[in-house]
Write an enzyme that holds these catalytic residues in place. Structure first.
Site, PDB file in Angstrom:
ATOM      1  N   LYS A   1     -24.944   4.697 -40.396  1.00  0.00           N
ATOM      2  CA  LYS A   1     -24.447   3.327 -40.282  1.00  0.00           C
ATOM      3  C   LYS A   1     -23.134   3.219 -41.039  1.00  0.00           C
ATOM      4  CE  LYS A   1     -25.612  -1.475 -41.184  1.00  0.00           C
ATOM      5  NZ  LYS A   1     -26.655  -2.420 -41.585  1.00  0.00           N
TER       6      LYS A   1
ATOM      7  N   LYS B   1     -24.691   3.675 -35.583  1.00  0.00           N
ATOM      8  CA  LYS B   1     -24.241   2.289 -35.495  1.00  0.00           C
ATOM      9  C   LYS B   1     -22.903   2.123 -36.192  1.00  0.00           C
ATOM     10  CE  LYS B   1     -25.544  -2.183 -37.258  1.00  0.00           C
ATOM     11  NZ  LYS B   1     -26.399  -2.900 -38.151  1.00  0.00           N
TER      12      LYS B   1
HETATM   13  C1  PBG Z   1     -28.110  -5.479 -41.986  1.00  0.00           C
HETATM   14  C2  PBG Z   1     -27.653  -5.361 -40.573  1.00  0.00           C
HETATM   15  C3  PBG Z   1     -26.381  -5.619 -40.065  1.00  0.00           C
HETATM   16  C4  PBG Z   1     -26.455  -5.418 -38.688  1.00  0.00           C
HETATM   17  C5  PBG Z   1     -27.754  -5.052 -38.393  1.00  0.00           C
HETATM   18  N1  PBG Z   1     -28.473  -4.995 -39.580  1.00  0.00           N
HETATM   19  C6  PBG Z   1     -25.176  -6.153 -40.736  1.00  0.00           C
HETATM   20  C7  PBG Z   1     -24.498  -5.429 -41.805  1.00  0.00           C
HETATM   21  O1  PBG Z   1     -24.813  -4.288 -42.157  1.00  0.00           O
HETATM   22  O2  PBG Z   1     -23.589  -6.048 -42.346  1.00  0.00           O
HETATM   23  C8  PBG Z   1     -25.313  -5.569 -37.733  1.00  0.00           C
HETATM   24  C9  PBG Z   1     -25.688  -5.808 -36.319  1.00  0.00           C
HETATM   25  C10 PBG Z   1     -24.581  -6.305 -35.459  1.00  0.00           C
HETATM   26  O3  PBG Z   1     -23.412  -6.449 -35.870  1.00  0.00           O
HETATM   27  O4  PBG Z   1     -24.875  -6.590 -34.292  1.00  0.00           O
HETATM   28  N2  PBG Z   1     -29.353  -6.125 -42.067  1.00  0.00           N
END
Ligand code: PBG
Length: 330
Positions: free
Chosen positions: A201, A254
């Site tokens: 991520k 991601k």
């Molecule tokens: C954190 C989380 C995020 C997303 C999914 N889980 C946000 C982040 O890390 O700031 C992003 C998902 C998206 O942008 O569609 N709980």
């Protein structure tokens, strides 16, 4: 090697059915996991301005939504919760009466075989918006305390499993959390509850619209101390290997579009099912361009989703899921 005029690649493109016959990458509604936001404080849906067609939902809408998804052939959802109260440790994320466990119960009562994935992270539940518990360093600066955060994540995971979640998806990027959560689930007799790790991520600007949707923008600083540097690909393989070794059942990369090369690289190293998250900013970008009449929305959706599958993802977490399933005839 013979070439033109013997060889003519266009022969295989003459008719639509010929093109279908030689198509290498396919899409089906069962490839999609649909992310949803349940807000404990709402009675009616609240549209998210930056994500056309997506709303925060009251739990009372969960049943009808589950039926609608099942009718479209979508087999799985990813649930996020917006609680009534926030605190420094995100404890409201462990409340068995919170929006996520209540939504699980409602959705499962309507569609028992719906595969429910829950996002496990404290950022929606902390008053500071970070993905973990904070502590002061000796120099007075503040950091996210990795090991203290694991305790809250494990508690949240067990609560979700107890509420009926099929798959726990930790998105916090703390070190060691997959193994820690696995042990906690097994310790509570949830050894058949699976873990989909947000293994790779990145610290991405493409989460911008989501942070409105989930009300979780950090109140100070950023997430670069725990999420990955967009410049790194070898590190992605290291993260993926660690999570696999800790017991992850599936891995995720991601965001998706700016990291298609990383999806491909992870695909070549793992035999686990691989998911990619087509995140909020990727969704907003396509809708903004279509609204400005710069491109055709439906064609853009299918091209984007096909590219993510072609890169090597088995599953796609996407806000386009319902429209894409309709285009596919579901
Ligand atoms: C954190 C989380 C995020 C997303 C999914 N889980 C946000 C982040 O890390 O700031 C992003 C998902 C998206 O942008 O569609 N709980």
């Amino acid at each position: 090697m013979s070439t033109f005029p013997i060889v003519r690649p266009r022969r295989l493109r003459v008719t639509a059915s010929m093109r279908t016959l030689v198509r290498e990458t396919t899409l089906a509604p069962s490839d999609f996991i649909y992310p949803m936001f349940f807000n404990a404080a709402l009675d009616t849906p609240s549209p998210i301005a930056t994500m056309p067609g997506i709303s925060q939902l009251p739990v009372s809408h969960a049943k009808a939504q589950a039926k609608l998804l099942a009718e479209r052939g979508i087999k799985s959802v990813l649930l996020f919760g917006l609680p009534k109260t926030k605190d420094p440790r995100g404890e409201s994320g462990c409340d068995p009466d919170g929006p996520v466990p209540r939504a699980i119960a409602e959705m499962k009562s309507a569609v028992p075989d719906l595969v429910v994935v829950t996002d496990v992270c404290v950022d929606e539940y902390t008053d500071h918006g970070h993905c973990g518990v904070l502590r002061k360093r000796r120099d007075g600066s503040i950091e996210v305390d990795n090991d203290a955060t694991l305790e809250v994540l494990a508690k949240m995971s067990v609560m979700h499993a107890n509420a009926g979640a099929d798959i726990i998806a930790p998105s916090d990027m703390m070190d060691g959390r997959v193994g820690f959560i696995r042990a906690a689930l097994d310790g509570a007799s949830f050894e058949t509850t699976a873990i989909l790790s947000y293994a790779v991520k990145y610290a991405s600007c493409f989460y911008g619209p989501f942070r409105d949707a989930a009300d979780c923008a950090p109140k100070f600083g950023d997430r670069a101390g725990y999420q990955m540097d967009p410049a790194n690909a070898r590190e992605a393989l290291r993260e993926a290997a660690l999570d696999e070794a800790e017991g992850a059942d599936m891995l995720m990369v991601k965001p998706a579009l700016p990291y298609l090369d990383v999806i491909r690289a992870v695909r070549e190293k793992t035999n686990l099912p691989l998911a990619a998250y087509n995140v909020s900013g990727e969704y907003a970008m396509v809708h903004a361009a279509a609204a400005a009449k710069m491109l055709d929305l439906d064609r853009a959706i299918m091209e984007v989703l096909t590219s993510i599958r072609r890169a090597g993802a088995d599953l796609i977490l996407t806000y386009h899921a319902i429209r894409a399933a309709e285009i596919l005839g579901g």
